[in-house]
Motif scaffolding. Structure first.
Motif, PDB file in Angstrom:
ATOM      1  N   ILE A 298     -28.831  -7.186  66.340  1.00  0.00           N
ATOM      2  CA  ILE A 298     -29.632  -6.734  67.472  1.00  0.00           C
ATOM      3  C   ILE A 298     -29.801  -5.226  67.462  1.00  0.00           C
ATOM      4  N   HIS A 299     -28.692  -4.522  67.233  1.00  0.00           N
ATOM      5  CA  HIS A 299     -28.721  -3.085  67.442  1.00  0.00           C
ATOM      6  C   HIS A 299     -28.914  -2.315  66.146  1.00  0.00           C
ATOM      7  N   ALA A 300     -29.397  -2.986  65.125  1.00  0.00           N
ATOM      8  CA  ALA A 300     -29.714  -2.266  63.900  1.00  0.00           C
ATOM      9  C   ALA A 300     -31.009  -2.782  63.290  1.00  0.00           C
ATOM     10  N   ALA A 301     -31.116  -4.104  63.144  1.00  0.00           N
ATOM     11  CA  ALA A 301     -32.217  -4.616  62.337  1.00  0.00           C
ATOM     12  C   ALA A 301     -33.398  -5.114  63.142  1.00  0.00           C
ATOM     13  N   THR A 302     -33.160  -5.753  64.291  1.00  0.00           N
ATOM     14  CA  THR A 302     -34.298  -6.419  64.923  1.00  0.00           C
ATOM     15  C   THR A 302     -34.676  -5.847  66.286  1.00  0.00           C
ATOM     16  N   MET A 303     -33.797  -6.014  67.303  1.00  0.00           N
ATOM     17  CA  MET A 303     -34.244  -5.669  68.642  1.00  0.00           C
ATOM     18  C   MET A 303     -34.600  -4.195  68.781  1.00  0.00           C
ATOM     19  N   VAL A 304     -33.804  -3.325  68.204  1.00  0.00           N
ATOM     20  CA  VAL A 304     -34.078  -1.906  68.403  1.00  0.00           C
ATOM     21  C   VAL A 304     -35.346  -1.444  67.693  1.00  0.00           C
ATOM     22  N   VAL A 305     -35.862  -2.238  66.758  1.00  0.00           N
ATOM     23  CA  VAL A 305     -37.143  -1.839  66.184  1.00  0.00           C
ATOM     24  C   VAL A 305     -38.308  -2.456  66.945  1.00  0.00           C
ATOM     25  N   ALA A 306     -37.996  -3.186  68.036  1.00  0.00           N
ATOM     26  CA  ALA A 306     -39.075  -3.774  68.836  1.00  0.00           C
ATOM     27  C   ALA A 306     -40.019  -2.693  69.360  1.00  0.00           C
ATOM     28  N   GLY A 307     -39.469  -1.524  69.660  1.00  0.00           N
ATOM     29  CA  GLY A 307     -40.317  -0.438  70.139  1.00  0.00           C
ATOM     30  C   GLY A 307     -41.313   0.002  69.078  1.00  0.00           C
ATOM     31  N   VAL A 308     -40.819   0.079  67.841  1.00  0.00           N
ATOM     32  CA  VAL A 308     -41.704   0.434  66.729  1.00  0.00           C
ATOM     33  C   VAL A 308     -42.778  -0.635  66.569  1.00  0.00           C
ATOM     34  N   TYR A 309     -42.332  -1.875  66.662  1.00  0.00           N
ATOM     35  CA  TYR A 309     -43.261  -2.988  66.522  1.00  0.00           C
ATOM     36  C   TYR A 309     -44.328  -2.933  67.609  1.00  0.00           C
ATOM     37  N   LEU A 310     -43.896  -2.583  68.832  1.00  0.00           N
ATOM     38  CA  LEU A 310     -44.846  -2.502  69.943  1.00  0.00           C
ATOM     39  C   LEU A 310     -45.913  -1.440  69.684  1.00  0.00           C
ATOM     40  N   VAL A 311     -45.453  -0.266  69.244  1.00  0.00           N
ATOM     41  CA  VAL A 311     -46.418   0.803  68.979  1.00  0.00           C
ATOM     42  C   VAL A 311     -47.335   0.395  67.824  1.00  0.00           C
ATOM     43  N   ALA A 312     -46.763  -0.240  66.802  1.00  0.00           N
ATOM     44  CA  ALA A 312     -47.582  -0.680  65.675  1.00  0.00           C
ATOM     45  C   ALA A 312     -48.598  -1.720  66.117  1.00  0.00           C
ATOM     46  N   ARG A 313     -48.164  -2.602  67.001  1.00  0.00           N
ATOM     47  CA  ARG A 313     -49.035  -3.656  67.505  1.00  0.00           C
ATOM     48  C   ARG A 313     -50.229  -3.062  68.259  1.00  0.00           C
ATOM     49  N   MET A 314     -49.950  -2.034  69.066  1.00  0.00           N
ATOM     50  CA  MET A 314     -50.996  -1.412  69.879  1.00  0.00           C
ATOM     51  C   MET A 314     -51.638  -0.225  69.157  1.00  0.00           C
ATOM     52  N   PHE A 315     -51.346  -0.081  67.873  1.00  0.00           N
ATOM     53  CA  PHE A 315     -51.735   1.151  67.187  1.00  0.00           C
ATOM     54  C   PHE A 315     -53.218   1.501  67.298  1.00  0.00           C
ATOM     55  N   PRO A 316     -54.135   0.529  67.103  1.00  0.00           N
ATOM     56  CA  PRO A 316     -55.559   0.901  67.202  1.00  0.00           C
ATOM     57  C   PRO A 316     -55.901   1.502  68.568  1.00  0.00           C
ATOM     58  N   VAL A 317     -55.275   0.981  69.630  1.00  0.00           N
ATOM     59  CA  VAL A 317     -55.553   1.516  70.964  1.00  0.00           C
ATOM     60  C   VAL A 317     -55.038   2.939  71.068  1.00  0.00           C
ATOM     61  N   PHE A 318     -53.803   3.150  70.613  1.00  0.00           N
ATOM     62  CA  PHE A 318     -53.246   4.501  70.607  1.00  0.00           C
ATOM     63  C   PHE A 318     -54.182   5.441  69.872  1.00  0.00           C
ATOM     64  N   HIS A 319     -54.597   4.994  68.701  1.00  0.00           N
ATOM     65  CA  HIS A 319     -55.344   5.901  67.842  1.00  0.00           C
ATOM     66  C   HIS A 319     -56.727   6.211  68.411  1.00  0.00           C
ATOM     67  N   THR A 320     -57.381   5.187  68.970  1.00  0.00           N
ATOM     68  CA  THR A 320     -58.746   5.394  69.452  1.00  0.00           C
ATOM     69  C   THR A 320     -58.777   6.085  70.807  1.00  0.00           C
ATOM     70  N   SER A 321     -57.980   5.578  71.763  1.00  0.00           N
ATOM     71  CA  SER A 321     -58.159   6.119  73.113  1.00  0.00           C
ATOM     72  C   SER A 321     -57.006   6.950  73.636  1.00  0.00           C
ATOM     73  N   ALA A 322     -55.894   7.041  72.922  1.00  0.00           N
ATOM     74  CA  ALA A 322     -54.799   7.859  73.438  1.00  0.00           C
ATOM     75  C   ALA A 322     -54.146   8.671  72.330  1.00  0.00           C
ATOM     76  N   PRO A 323     -54.936   9.487  71.629  1.00  0.00           N
ATOM     77  CA  PRO A 323     -54.348  10.242  70.511  1.00  0.00           C
ATOM     78  C   PRO A 323     -53.245  11.209  70.963  1.00  0.00           C
ATOM     79  N   HIS A 324     -53.352  11.702  72.210  1.00  0.00           N
ATOM     80  CA  HIS A 324     -52.299  12.601  72.691  1.00  0.00           C
ATOM     81  C   HIS A 324     -50.970  11.877  72.798  1.00  0.00           C
ATOM     82  N   ALA A 325     -51.034  10.629  73.258  1.00  0.00           N
ATOM     83  CA  ALA A 325     -49.813   9.841  73.359  1.00  0.00           C
ATOM     84  C   ALA A 325     -49.184   9.700  71.979  1.00  0.00           C
TER      85      ALA A 325
END
Lengths: 489, 641
Positions: free
Chosen positions: B270-297
């Motif tokens: 949990i605390h090394a391989a999977t759950m703690v990378v959920a945040g990375v996964y979330l940003v990667a999942r939403m990446f096109p939105v971040f890139h197109t409409s929230a570059p400052h974020a």
């Protein structure tokens, strides 16, 4: 006619039980009758669901003349909102009766009689569509509660019962005054019926002050800040089963009252004051959470948590959106299930250890893992974990608040964090760790295990399939707001 | 063509195992629960590999571009006519990759735990919770919409809470579990509000609609301003707040080191391989939105990631508990991944950072799980977490030693191990974005090599002649087999062609190695290793001298820069003393006091006017008539108004 049967069965049970004093019979009979009532209500709700709901708001309506010259009649009917309320009333009753299984009170036919009388009055409150009949039932609910508190309450019961009485009495007076005023504005011939009240000719300035009379009357019952100070003490000293019924069902009378007799009657007053009330309620929510964190007594802590949930409910009622009110109704159901479970936990702990002071408890999980496990499920439901019903309710309410103002949603969302803090903190103190005081704490018996398992099952079932409850009230709530918008615009 | 809807069983099998073991586990022999859970996860792993293979090599690619496939969908809750919450299964390159990661590591950890947890009280409970976690994590990975992700996100949090607090009689474990839950829940409030804002702007929760770069949804709200930033930027930052909580980014990182109170296999999973990378996964999942409409974020994410990676690496250099060293190392590596996402562009080579982040997520999962499981084997052998009580273990634990060394070389970025390839891509991406961040990452690469080999040399070399209570012995096969398998994965994972499989827009691009960046980074890593070797290979007093010379830095680093104390001060001192207590006083004296005061006044009045009750009928009549008149007047007044 089924509605009349639903109303009369608990009256009959109450009358029957008051003459029964033999232990074995009383328990069996009391449970059996409450279960029969649950079957009746379930049957009625199934019939309700299969109807074409958009036809007219009130189904199965029945009228009997009483005092026709004053516009008072026995008028009962069912819509989606009252459907959920009578479901709550019927559903928690068997649990409340069985959870007191090895209590001395359970030997008393009088006590069971009072429980059934309360249920009868509650059914009356949720089914009446004539405001005088509503008001009479509203008052009757209190009688058995007061007597039980005075007879079987814990220390300092006289003073606290008196305080409770004065509070609710003032609330009732305020309601009565407002109802009488509206009555004289109804179209001729004056009537106390719901439809007449809807058509009452109320100016916006009259609605403006009427709002507060009605609001205070209902807010005391929930209770909303700053009318809450009777509640934690009352919940603490009342006999456990009475506390369960107070928190699970009586509190919902205030919620129901606002939805039935406040929002549709004084829409302009609501539109004028709703922001004030929402802010007040949210302050109350944070306030109660902070208080819950401070408590030294487990029972009082759970009581404050109920005030905190009430705060969010109060805010969501006045967010004036279908989602938030659907959330309120769903929360009424979810909260009833969860809080009766939590109080059952407190009662069991109190009975086994002789104390509900948090500092004397701890390590219960060591000897009673199943009990601690169920407690944890209830805690997680209370703090709104996804896939429990508490989550769906909180989410819908926050969504409704967001529609009004995003900042309010953020503020309202704090209930999720604060709840997690005080609940987990106290769960940890009571169940985890290694306390020698509770070393002989026995695991709960089979009856309690089944009861807790059923409660947990309901919590998760309605959390996974919220439509079971939401579909009951959806159309009525939509109707409520279509009327509301046409009156305010 | 295979029907992909069978992927719905991937989360359902662990759920079934959870119910089975949780409800009936105490009736079986402990071993039965463990074996059942492990077989369940084995089936999940096989299914996941099949689905990933089907996706990557058979069905996913249309005209050279990977598409998102909805394998299963059902409506859960209708909110309005348009807005509804679904539950379902979405397959795309990152989901398929995460399936492989989660099911592999989870299977390894299940197998390992049969040996590690042997004889523990609550053995079946442990496996029930592991299955619950696997269910939640797989549900999160396969989410078709952001709300489903949020639901499983919370469930993952609860499983983590339950597993950290597994030793519930230990006060530190109980406190740590509560801390983890509350800190992440605080972050999740931001996440939830972010979701609400996003859904109100775009009118949908659905990932496919949201991230369609040519669609309508992604362009909504970018022009509405609020406090100097667009509403979309606020929404995405709040969503990132949720990710930062789970992925323990500064300043929400405080729960992760404490979470090491849980059993070691849990830390690995949990605390090394999977759950703690959920945040990375979330940003990667939403990446096109971040890139197109929230570059400052996105820019903020890059800086937070960069800062966390340096901050955590400095702390890792001074910690003495081996699990805490690894925990801070995890923080640092996740910082790398966040940074890579933050600096990434979209499409083709521009999207190098995106690819590198996912690549590093993959390799990191393998080698960090290996490190934790290796650490677990060490703890299992010497019954201590503290480095100073270890030394010379290479003689007693040969398999653990070799696999641990492989993992250390991998994380230090030595070629040809997998960590080198993924880290190098991140450095290249950072280089093209900002030179300061690039320099920071270079420093972190050196520090990483140093603290990892400090750990390695202290534990396996160092005091060679140390005496132990019991002679340490190598772990059973159920524990060493996962170590060996993960070691193989750590070595070869770097050769997976991520540039063809997992890219920001689904289209493949040509990888190339920039020697100007790769060679110095390897050299820095080797310098770190050599410094650690000189200082810790044999006992020589150098570490103490070093600590004395860098007194303040050492002290601050050792005390984790006092962040915990700051939080303690805010929560205990300020909130408790200055908010909670006054509120309690207010309730007792003002609210309740007012009500009691009213009662008191009533009492007083009734005392004063009791003279009216004289029993004289005339007086009563007078009072009655005047009161009735007053009431009538009041009513007339109200009417006429």
């Amino acid at each position: 006619m089924m509605l009349i049967l639903i109303l009369l069965l608990p009256v009959f049970s109450s009358l029957l039980l008051i003459f029964m004093q033999r232990l074995a019979w009383v328990k069996f009979l009391s449970f059996g009758l409450s279960f029969l009532e649950l079957l009746l209500v379930s049957y009625q709700l199934l019939a309700f669901q299969s109807l074409n709901l958009s036809a007219f708001p009130f189904q199965f309506s029945t009228h009997f003349n009483w005092l026709p010259q004053y516009g008072i009649e026995l008028y009962f009917g069912l819509d989606g909102i009252s459907a959920v309320m009578i479901l709550i009333t019927a559903l928690v009753m068997p649990f409340i009766i069985l959870f007191g299984n090895d209590d001395v009170l359970n030997k008393s036919g009088r006590f069971h009689s009072f429980l059934h009388l309360t249920q009868a009055a509650l059914m009356g409150v949720f089914l009446s569509l004539n405001v005088i009949v509503f008001y009479i039932f509203w008052e009757i609910t209190l009688i058995p509660i007061f007597i039980s508190m005075l007879v079987w309450g814990e220390e300092n019961k006289e003073a606290i019962t008196l305080k409770f009485f004065i509070y609710t009495f003032l609330g009732s007076l305020s309601l009565l005054f407002a109802f009488l005023f509206v009555y004289f504005q109804t179209p001729l011939p004056h009537s106390f019926n719901f439809e007449a009240f809807l058509n009452a000719d109320l100016t916006s300035s009259a609605q403006s002050w009427l709002f507060w009379f009605l609001f205070v009357g209902f807010a005391i019952k929930i209770p909303l800040f700053p009318f809450h100070s009777w509640q934690p003490q009352t919940y603490t000293i009342a006999p456990g089963q009475i506390t369960m019924i107070l928190s699970a069902v009586l509190m919902k009378m205030g919620v129901y009252g606002m939805l039935r007799w406040l929002l549709p009657i004084v829409p302009l007053g609501v539109a004028q004051w709703n922001t004030v009330v929402i802010v007040l309620s949210l302050i109350g929510m944070v306030y109660a959470s902070v208080m819950a964190l401070q408590q030294k007594n487990l029972k009082t802590m759970v009581a404050w948590s109920s005030v905190a949930h009430g705060g969010l409910i109060g805010a969501a009622i006045f967010a004036i959106s279908v989602q938030s009110v659907q959330g309120v109704i769903f929360q009424s159901f979810a909260h009833a299930i969860i809080i009766s479970g939590l109080f059952a936990v407190v009662i069991i702990i109190e009975k086994r250890t002789g104390t509900s002071m948090i500092k004397n408890l701890g390590g219960i999980r060591l000897t009673a893992p199943v009990f601690a496990g169920f407690f944890l499920i209830l805690v997680l439901g209370s703090i709104g974990l996804p896939l429990t019903n508490g989550f769906v309710a909180e989410f819908l309410m926050i969504l409704g608040l967001y529609g009004l103002n995003p900042c309010l949603a953020f503020f309202g969302g704090f209930s999720m964090i604060l709840g997690a803090i005080y609940m987990l903190y106290n769960y940890q103190k009571v169940c985890l760790g290694n306390n020698t005081n509770t070393i002989d704490f026995k695991e709960i018996g089979t009856t309690e295990m089944i009861l807790f398992a059923l409660l947990s099952f309901i919590i998760i079932l309605t959390g996974v399939l919220p439509g079971l409850i939401l579909n009951l009230s959806q159309i009525s709530v939509e109707e409520l707001f279509s009327n509301f918008y046409s009156l305010t615009n | 063509m295979m029907d992909l809807s069978i992927s719905i069983w991937i989360p359902l099998i662990p759920l079934f195992m959870f119910l089975l073991i949780g409800l009936f586990g105490h009736r079986f022999k402990p071993l039965v629960s463990g074996v059942m859970g492990t077989i369940g996860l084995g089936v999940v792993a096989i299914l996941s590999y099949t689905i990933a293979y089907q996706y990557f090599f058979v069905q996913g690619k249309v005209d050279g571009v990977y598409h998102k496939i909805i394998a299963f969908n059902t409506v859960w809750l209708n909110l309005t006519d348009k807005l509804h919450i679904d539950l379902g299964v979405l397959l795309d390159p990152i989901a398929a990759m995460m399936l492989v990661v989660v099911s592999t590591v989870s299977f390894m950890v299940h197998l390992y735990s049969i040996g590690y947890m042997h004889g523990e009280k609550g053995f079946h409970r442990f496996f029930a919770f592991l299955s619950l976690f696997s269910f939640s994590m797989l549900g999160l990975v396969l989410a078709t919409n952001i709300f489903q992700m949020y639901i499983f996100w919370e469930l993952v949090g609860v499983s983590s809470f339950l597993l950290i607090g597994f030793y519930y009689t230990k006060p530190s474990a109980v406190a740590a579990s509560k801390k983890a839950f509350i800190v992440t829940r605080f972050a999740d409030l931001g996440f939830l509000i972010g979701i609400l804002i996003l859904s109100f702007i775009t009118g949908t929760f659905d990932f496919i609609t949201l991230t369609d770069t040519s669609g309508e949804a992604i362009r909504q709200g970018a022009t509405i301003g609020f406090l100097g930033m667009s509403v979309m930027t606020w929404a995405m930052l709040l969503i990132f707040m949720g990710g930062a909580g789970k992925s323990a980014m500064f300043p929400l990182h405080i729960w992760l080191p404490d979470a090491m109170e849980g059993p070691t296999p849990v830390s690995a999973l949990i605390h090394a391989a999977t759950m703690v990378v959920a945040g990375v996964y979330l940003v990667a999942r939403m990446f096109p939105v971040f890139h197109t409409s929230a570059p400052h974020a996105l820019e903020i994410i890059a800086w937070i990631g960069g800062f966390t990676s340096l901050f955590a690496a400095v702390i890792a250099c001074t910690q003495l508990d081996i699990k805490r060293v690894l925990a801070f190392s995890t923080l640092s590596q996740i910082g790398y991944m966040m940074l890579a996402l933050g600096v990434s562009g979209y499409g083709g080579e521009e999207g190098l950072g995106f690819m590198a982040s996912n690549f590093h997520l993959f390799t990191h999962a393998m080698f960090k799980a290996l490190l934790f499981l290796g650490a677990g084997a060490v703890i299992h052998a010497v019954h201590s977490n503290v480095m100073n009580e270890m030394g010379g273990l290479r003689k007693y634990l040969p398999i653990t030693h070799i696999t641990f060394l492989i993992a250390c070389l991998t994380i230090a970025g030595v070629p040809p191990f997998s960590g080198f390839w993924s880290k190098d891509e991140i450095l290249v991406a950072a280089f093209h974005f900002n030179k300061i961040l690039f320099a920071v990452e270079y420093a972190v690469a050196g520090l990483t090599a140093f603290y990892m080999f400090r750990l390695y040399f202290t534990v396996f070399w160092g005091k060679d002649d140390r005496h132990y209570h019991h002679t340490p012995h190598e772990s059973p096969l159920t524990m060493t087999i996962p170590l060996m398998l993960l070691a193989v994965a750590s070595i070869f994972a770097g050769f997976i062609p991520f540039t063809e499989l997992v890219t920001s827009d689904g289209a493949a691009f040509e990888p190339h190695i920039d020697y100007m960046i790769a060679v110095p980074s390897v050299l820095i890593g080797i310098v770190g290793i050599i410094v650690a070797m000189v200082m810790y290979r044999k006992e020589n007093g150098m570490p103490e001298k070093m600590a004395n010379n860098l007194k303040y830095l050492y002290k601050w680093s050792f005390n984790k820069f006092y962040i915990d104390e700051v939080y303690m001060f805010i929560t205990k001192k300020i909130i408790f003393n200055y908010i909670s207590r006054p509120v309690a006083w207010f309730d007792r004296h003002i609210i309740d006091g007012t009500m009691n005061g009213i009662a008191g006044v009533t009492n007083l009045v009734s005392f004063e006017i009791r003279g009216f009750q004289s029993g004289q009928l005339q007086k009563y009549a007078f009072v009655f008539v005047t009161s009735a008149l007053a009431l009538v007047l009041a009513f007339i007044y109200l009417w006429t108004n």
